[in-house]
Design an enzyme around this catalytic site. Structure first.
Site, PDB file in Angstrom:
ATOM      1  N   TYR A 177      37.618  36.662  39.151  1.00 55.41           N
ATOM      2  CA  TYR A 177      38.387  36.578  38.119  1.00 55.41           C
ATOM      3  C   TYR A 177      38.346  35.548  36.937  1.00 55.41           C
ATOM      4  O   TYR A 177      38.237  35.599  35.816  1.00 55.41           O
ATOM      5  CB  TYR A 177      39.699  36.929  38.187  1.00 55.41           C
ATOM      6  CG  TYR A 177      39.923  38.321  38.229  1.00 55.41           C
ATOM      7  CD1 TYR A 177      39.460  39.364  39.328  1.00 55.41           C
ATOM      8  CD2 TYR A 177      40.825  39.069  37.627  1.00 55.41           C
ATOM      9  CE1 TYR A 177      39.578  40.593  39.385  1.00 55.41           C
ATOM     10  CE2 TYR A 177      41.123  40.441  37.731  1.00 55.41           C
ATOM     11  CZ  TYR A 177      40.422  41.171  38.622  1.00 55.41           C
ATOM     12  OH  TYR A 177      40.839  42.497  38.855  1.00 55.41           O
ATOM     13  N   LYS A 228      34.030  40.062  53.096  1.00 54.58           N
ATOM     14  CA  LYS A 228      32.875  40.229  53.292  1.00 54.58           C
ATOM     15  C   LYS A 228      32.017  39.413  53.675  1.00 54.58           C
ATOM     16  O   LYS A 228      30.799  38.754  53.263  1.00 54.58           O
ATOM     17  CB  LYS A 228      32.356  40.886  51.671  1.00 54.58           C
ATOM     18  CG  LYS A 228      31.096  41.574  51.836  1.00 54.58           C
ATOM     19  CD  LYS A 228      31.198  42.928  52.361  1.00 54.58           C
ATOM     20  CE  LYS A 228      29.726  43.505  52.371  1.00 54.58           C
ATOM     21  NZ  LYS A 228      29.684  45.035  53.212  1.00 54.58           N
ATOM     22  N   ASP A 260      34.609  46.861  53.164  1.00 47.52           N
ATOM     23  CA  ASP A 260      34.136  48.184  52.909  1.00 47.52           C
ATOM     24  C   ASP A 260      34.893  49.153  53.819  1.00 47.52           C
ATOM     25  O   ASP A 260      35.369  50.307  53.605  1.00 47.52           O
ATOM     26  CB  ASP A 260      32.774  48.303  52.846  1.00 47.52           C
ATOM     27  CG  ASP A 260      31.929  47.531  53.914  1.00 47.52           C
ATOM     28  OD1 ASP A 260      32.839  46.894  54.562  1.00 47.52           O
ATOM     29  OD2 ASP A 260      30.559  47.813  54.147  1.00 47.52           O
ATOM     30  N   ASP A 284      42.518  43.711  44.197  1.00 45.78           N
ATOM     31  CA  ASP A 284      42.809  44.617  43.028  1.00 45.78           C
ATOM     32  C   ASP A 284      42.135  45.908  43.219  1.00 45.78           C
ATOM     33  O   ASP A 284      43.009  46.919  42.856  1.00 45.78           O
ATOM     34  CB  ASP A 284      41.621  43.985  41.949  1.00 45.78           C
ATOM     35  CG  ASP A 284      41.837  44.967  40.541  1.00 45.78           C
ATOM     36  OD1 ASP A 284      42.970  45.252  40.194  1.00 45.78           O
ATOM     37  OD2 ASP A 284      40.672  45.405  39.992  1.00 45.78           O
ATOM     38  N   ASP A 288      45.061  49.372  44.410  1.00 45.75           N
ATOM     39  CA  ASP A 288      44.791  50.779  43.800  1.00 45.75           C
ATOM     40  C   ASP A 288      44.786  51.582  44.764  1.00 45.75           C
ATOM     41  O   ASP A 288      45.450  52.801  44.834  1.00 45.75           O
ATOM     42  CB  ASP A 288      43.977  50.828  42.797  1.00 45.75           C
ATOM     43  CG  ASP A 288      44.531  50.327  41.154  1.00 45.75           C
ATOM     44  OD1 ASP A 288      45.400  49.652  41.202  1.00 45.75           O
ATOM     45  OD2 ASP A 288      43.819  50.830  40.285  1.00 45.75           O
TER      46      ASP A 288
HETATM   47  C1  IPM Z   1      46.041  44.569  38.075  1.00 46.04           C
HETATM   48  C2  IPM Z   1      45.085  45.317  36.822  1.00 46.04           C
HETATM   49  C3  IPM Z   1      44.698  43.968  36.206  1.00 46.04           C
HETATM   50  C4  IPM Z   1      43.777  43.231  37.255  1.00 46.04           C
HETATM   51  C5  IPM Z   1      43.912  44.313  34.922  1.00 46.04           C
HETATM   52  C6  IPM Z   1      44.462  44.846  33.950  1.00 46.04           C
HETATM   53  C7  IPM Z   1      43.422  42.897  34.419  1.00 46.04           C
HETATM   54  O1  IPM Z   1      44.178  46.057  37.452  1.00 46.04           O
HETATM   55  O2  IPM Z   1      47.033  44.011  38.086  1.00 46.04           O
HETATM   56  O3  IPM Z   1      45.511  45.046  39.224  1.00 46.04           O
HETATM   57  O4  IPM Z   1      42.627  43.540  37.401  1.00 46.04           O
HETATM   58  O5  IPM Z   1      44.155  42.385  37.845  1.00 46.04           O
HETATM   59 MG    MG Z   2      44.054  46.629  39.253  1.00 43.44          MG
END
Ligand code: IPM
Ligand code: MG
Length: 400
Positions: A177, A228, A260, A284, A288
């Site tokens: 990032y 990884k 993975d 990240d 999710d």
């Molecule tokens: C998160 C989000 C952010 C990230 C985005 C909105 C920049 O997806 O907080 O997980 O990638 O960190």
């Molecule tokens: Mg995210």
């Protein structure tokens, strides 16, 4: 014993102390008279309506526990651009600097993105900027599937086992990032090249590893470190450093897993995980994926922690879900993630564990009583009652 679960004496990671969460003593009288100064940045989409419910709950906590919160709201994201020409207006940043913690909603409206350069869009210009500005290197994302919401989980009951309860600990200020160089350039006519750089140093890995191990000590004492290492130099260093740090925590089991495989294992057998330790981008993605297991992104709070000053830790608290523009302003959004983020703030930043427990319990009670926003509603559940954002917030505030 420190009241604060995390103590980050930066940059020396070995100074971190981390005490238990639910069974901490109540705050000493000296601190309960303090006024906690909060910046409330609701942002875009559903941000304002879920923030409104979170503040409602915070006000209920204030009354019940005789606490004082000085809450100042300020625009961020597209709301910031509309109000002051910038995703993170100077006055908003100044407010954050003067605050004890930040309560954040969500930012970003993809439909409007093409109207401004990518560096000025809310994700980069506000969210990532705040993470870096306040050195919020430790991102904690607890993923818990409530028993009553088993139907909302995409996995079969068999795979849910005795319940899914995973804490994703994500490094938040390094890796791909933020690594330099980061640019897009033309290499020849008609050919562009984009470069992102993945970079980690030993101290950056050490400090986040300490957070993961300390968190695991308060849970089921297992860390799964994600990397990884079969392909990336970063992965090899990550694995080495995490292994070295693990020697300080002989009571915690450490396993290493390729990212993975980690993604696959989350779907096959999520109950094997306690704490998942991830670098920024893997965290990240996997957070999710893990979030889907809780039935809805609308259920998941998160804490991003920075430095400790005295007995307070500066933190940034936000729901894991995004701005959900499609349902914004319709009283449809689930406010629980934002409300549980308030509980994380009380616990991690201020050591107000009784107040945090009261919020967690009020959420559990609201769910047990059958209240459901659309995202967690199932018509098959005869006891479920579909409610809006406001009604869910009212019920939780009353439960406090
Ligand atoms: C998160 C989000 C952010 C990230 C985005 C909105 C920049 O997806 O907080 O997980 O990638 O960190
Ligand atoms: Mg995210």
């Amino acid at each position: 014993m420190s009241l604060i679960p995390f103590h980050f004496a930066q940059p020396k990671a070995d100074k971190i102390s981390f005490t238990s969460a639910r069974d901490l003593p109540t705050l000493p009288a000296s601190m309960s008279s303090k006024t906690f100064k909060l910046a409330a940045l609701a942002g875009d989409g559903i941000g304002p309506e879920v923030m409104r419910e979170a503040i409602k709950v915070l006000r209920a906590v204030e009354k019940r526990f005789s606490l004082q919160f000085d809450i100042t709201e300020a625009p961020v994201g597209w709301a910031g651009i509309d109000a002051a020409g910038k995703a993170l207006p100077d006055a908003t940043l100044e407010l954050c600097r003067k605050s004890d913690s930040i309560l954040f909603g969500s930012v970003g409206l993809p439909d409007r993105d093409p109207t401004i350069p990518k560096e000025e869009r809310p994700e980069r210009a506000a969210l990532l900027r705040l993470r870096k500005e306040f050195s919020l290197f430790a991102n904690l994302r607890p993923v818990k599937l409530y028993k009553q919401l088993a139907h909302a989980c995409p996995l079969s009951l068999e795979r849910q086992g005795n319940g899914i309860d995973v804490l994703v600990v994500r490094e938040l200020t390094g890796g791909m990032y933020f690594g330099q160089p980061k640019k897009t350039e033309q290499v020849s006519p008609g050919v562009m090249r984009a470069i992102d750089t993945m970079v980690y140093t030993t101290p950056e890995i050490e400090r986040i590893a300490h957070v993961a191990f300390k968190a695991a000590q308060l849970r089921r004492k297992k860390v799964t470190s994600i990397d990884k290492a079969n392909v990336l130099e970063n992965g090899v260093l990550w694995r080495d450093v995490v292994t070295t740090v693990s020697k300080h925590y002989p009571d915690v089991a450490l396993e290493h897993m390729f990212v993975d495989n980690g993604a696959m294992q989350l779907m096959l057998k999520p109950t094997q995980f306690d704490v998942m330790l991830c670098e920024n981008m893997f965290g990240d993605i996997l957070s999710d994926e893990a979030a889907a297991l809780a039935g809805s992104l609308g259920m998941l709070p998160s804490a991003s922690l920075g430095a400790t000053n005295g007995n307070q830790t500066f933190g940034f608290y936000e729901p894991a879900g995004g701005t959900a523009p499609d349902i914004a302003g319709k009283n449809l959004a689930n406010p629980i993630a934002q409300i549980l983020s308030v509980a994380l703030m009380l616990r991690y930043s201020f050591g107000l564990n009784d107040a945090a427990n009261a919020i967690d319990d009020a959420v559990t009670k609201a769910i047990a009583s059958g209240l459901r926003t659309g995202d967690i509603y199932s018509a098959a559940d005869a006891t479920a009652k579909k409610v809006g954002t406001r009604e869910m917030g009212d019920a939780i505030a009353a439960g406090v």
